[in-house]
Design a protein around this motif. Structure first.
Motif: not given
Length: 279
Positions: A178, A183, A252-253
């Motif tokens: 990501n 993202k 990001h995650q």
């Protein structure tokens, strides 16, 4: 109110009036001169394997409050104690690394005369290790329980990495992907915390990087300014190379690190080492 008054009155009994209630070593009364019995069942300097060890709630809840912690957490600590106690006893009983000369369970460091280890005798004026002083003085001796605890610490360090790889590798890889593809952290995550945070605007990435750079700069400046005799590069190594994977995955995650921290805490708390008095 009645419970509060009763607790307030009872508190004075084990803490001030009858302090023997705090360390209720009744099993050692069976054979007061039996060193092995004291080592296994004693609460001060022993393993504390006693079915009725205390009447002091403060001592009873040192390892965890059974009214707050779930049963599986308390039971996990109980299993850890059953696993660790025979190993510690074997180290002490067989006099491995001269542990039989000390209490089986003690958190101090001792010299070859049975006295507290004088650290100042093995360091120079710059507080660096002095090998000549060490050889002239004494090796450091630890109790069997303390040796096992330090061994557990080293095992936990490697277990943390293994646990992360086994349980969180997918989140970390997804976080790095990501980051590369720019993202949002909300793109593929169904974590409850992520869903709640979707109601707020994301913090720009440059803010995270700015905090990271500022922290490394301040840490390096502190190490370099003070007489630590250490290169400021250690801050760069620890702050940058070790924190970036966690940073990537976190922003990001999102990873549920609660299970990781819980496993480490439970592993450490399973060791039955207690703060004890000198022998």
């Amino acid at each position: 109110m009645y419970c509060f008054i009763a607790m307030f009155i009872y508190f004075w009994l084990p803490n001030y009036i009858v302090q023997a209630m705090s360390y209720f070593n009744w099993m050692t009364w069976i054979a007061p001169d039996n060193v092995i019995l004291a080592a296994v069942t004693g609460s001060v300097g022993g393993l504390g394997l006693n079915p009725i060890p205390t009447f002091d709630w403060n001592h009873l809840t040192v390892a965890g409050d059974p009214l707050i912690n779930p049963f599986y957490s308390t039971f996990n600590g109980f299993l850890g104690t059953l696993t660790a106690a025979p190993i510690i006893f074997a180290l002490w009983y067989t006099n491995t690394w001269n542990t039989a000369y000390l209490s089986i369970n003690d958190n101090h460091v001792w010299d070859n005369t049975g006295k507290r280890y004088q650290v100042l005798r093995v360091v120079n004026n710059d507080t660096m290790f002095d090998e000549a002083g060490y050889k002239a003085y004494s090796p450091a001796y630890l109790a069997a329980g303390n040796i096992f605890l330090y061994g557990t610490f080293f095992a936990v360090y490697t277990a943390t990495i293994t646990h992360t790889v086994l349980y969180h590798r997918h989140e970390i890889v997804a976080g790095v992907k990501n980051l590369v593809s720019s993202k949002s952290a909300f793109a593929n995550s169904k974590d409850i915390h992520t869903r709640l945070m979707r109601n707020y605007r994301e913090v720009p990435e440059y803010v995270y990087f700015g905090v990271l750079v500022a922290s490394i700069a301040l840490g390096a400046a502190g190490v370099g300014a003070f007489p630590t005799h250490t290169s400021p590069a250690v801050v760069l190594y620890g702050g940058m190379y070790l924190s970036l994977p966690v940073y990537y995955s976190a922003i990001h995650q999102p990873v549920q690190f609660s299970s990781l921290s819980s496993s480490v805490s439970l592993a450490v708390s399973s060791c039955p080492l207690r703060t004890s008095r000198s022998p």
